[in-house]
Design an enzyme around this catalytic site. Structure first.
Site, mmCIF file in Angstrom:
data_model
loop_
_atom_site.group_PDB
_atom_site.id
_atom_site.type_symbol
_atom_site.label_atom_id
_atom_site.label_comp_id
_atom_site.label_asym_id
_atom_site.label_seq_id
_atom_site.Cartn_x
_atom_site.Cartn_y
_atom_site.Cartn_z
ATOM 1 N N ASP A 107 27.770 -8.270 36.164
ATOM 2 C CA ASP A 107 27.034 -9.443 35.649
ATOM 3 C C ASP A 107 25.819 -9.810 36.502
ATOM 4 O O ASP A 107 25.517 -10.984 36.685
ATOM 5 C CB ASP A 107 27.963 -10.665 35.532
ATOM 6 C CG ASP A 107 29.110 -10.402 34.560
ATOM 7 O OD1 ASP A 107 28.869 -9.691 33.564
ATOM 8 O OD2 ASP A 107 30.226 -10.873 34.823
ATOM 9 N N ARG A 108 25.181 -8.793 37.023
ATOM 10 C CA ARG A 108 23.974 -9.006 37.842
ATOM 11 C C ARG A 108 24.251 -9.793 39.119
ATOM 12 O O ARG A 108 23.322 -10.305 39.746
ATOM 13 C CB ARG A 108 22.850 -9.714 37.055
ATOM 14 C CG ARG A 108 22.562 -9.118 35.723
ATOM 15 C CD ARG A 108 21.311 -8.259 35.750
ATOM 16 N NE ARG A 108 21.454 -7.213 34.736
ATOM 17 C CZ ARG A 108 20.831 -6.063 34.769
ATOM 18 N NH1 ARG A 108 20.014 -5.779 35.753
ATOM 19 N NH2 ARG A 108 21.001 -5.173 33.840
ATOM 20 N N LEU A 109 25.511 -9.933 39.491
ATOM 21 C CA LEU A 109 25.823 -10.628 40.747
ATOM 22 C C LEU A 109 25.830 -9.582 41.866
ATOM 23 O O LEU A 109 26.859 -9.259 42.448
ATOM 24 C CB LEU A 109 27.160 -11.373 40.649
ATOM 25 C CG LEU A 109 27.173 -12.471 39.580
ATOM 26 C CD1 LEU A 109 28.511 -13.194 39.564
ATOM 27 C CD2 LEU A 109 26.043 -13.475 39.817
#
Ligand SMILES: Cc1cc2nc3c(=O)[nH]c(=O)nc-3n(C[C@H](O)[C@H](O)[C@H](O)COP(=O)(O)O)c2cc1C
Length: 198
Positions: free
Chosen positions: A176-178
């Site tokens: 999640d783009r984290l």
């Protein structure tokens, strides 16, 4: 796993070595390829790939032609940046610092460790200058090969350089783009570490 190592690592050079070793096991080609950015003194940037050919307490080493565009830029402005991207690992490492020349003896040793063919190619190449045709280059190599029988002397302009790192940033892909980012900044010989927003 990598995330835990990067999160707990205190020495960026050891962490870099661990990542490079993993890349050597995973990447199909040139795991030591790195984008090298240089700039003119007034700040016009340029970037190209080179191969990392050494890493020790002095920094990240590479070899090139001092009369090339990058060589001219480094002579006028020694600040440079590198960016490694290992696609199969989904990892990036950014390195920034100042570049100096390696001693000629080291450039000699590396130059002569390469095949006669690549020594010939490096010896005749006027890297980054305009070349009229491929035939001209091939003719230059052929002619030089007949002129020099034994060992090809390293041309003076073919040099080793080392980038002494002042900042090293590690980026790992996260869900999640984290993504995880860890920045190491050097103050004399002590590295301070922080986590950055992705
Ligand atoms: C994967 C890869 C590795 C390369 N390694 C080197 C290298 O180690 N040294 C070098 O001078 N050029 C290397 N090159 C060529 C450079 O990217 C570039 O074309 C050349 O050095 C001239 O750059 P300049 O005109 O900006 O000086 C490599 C190219 C690729 C694609």
């Amino acid at each position: 796993m990598g995330a835990i190592e990067a999160a707990t690592a205190l020495d960026p050079v050891s962490l870099f070595r661990a990542w490079l070793a993993e890349a050597e096991a995973e990447e199909p080609n040139d795991p030591n390829a790195v984008a090298l950015a240089t700039a003119t003194p007034d700040g016009v940037p340029s970037v190209r790939m080179v191969l990392l050919k050494g890493l020790d307490e002095r920094g990240f080493a590479f070899y090139t032609n001092a009369e090339s565009r990058k060589g001219a830029e480094l002579a006028a402005n020694p600040r440079a940046a590198m960016c490694f991207h290992w696609k199969s690992l989904r990892r990036q490492v950014r390195v920034e610092g100042t570049v100096t020349e390696l001693p000629p003896a080291e450039a000699n040793a590396y130059f002569h460790s390469r095949s006669r063919g690549s020594q010939l190619g490096a010896a005749v190449s006027r890297q980054s200058r305009v070349l009229e045709s491929r035939e001209v280059l091939e003719e230059m190599v052929k002619r030089y090969a007949t002129q020099v029988e034994g060992e090809i002397p390293r041309p003076d302009q073919w040099k080793g350089y080392v980038l002494r790192p002042e900042r090293i940033e590690f980026w790992l892909n996260g869900a999640d783009r984290l993504h995880d980012r860890f920045l190491f900044v050097r103050d004399r010989n002590v590295w301070a570490k922080s986590r950055l927003f992705p």
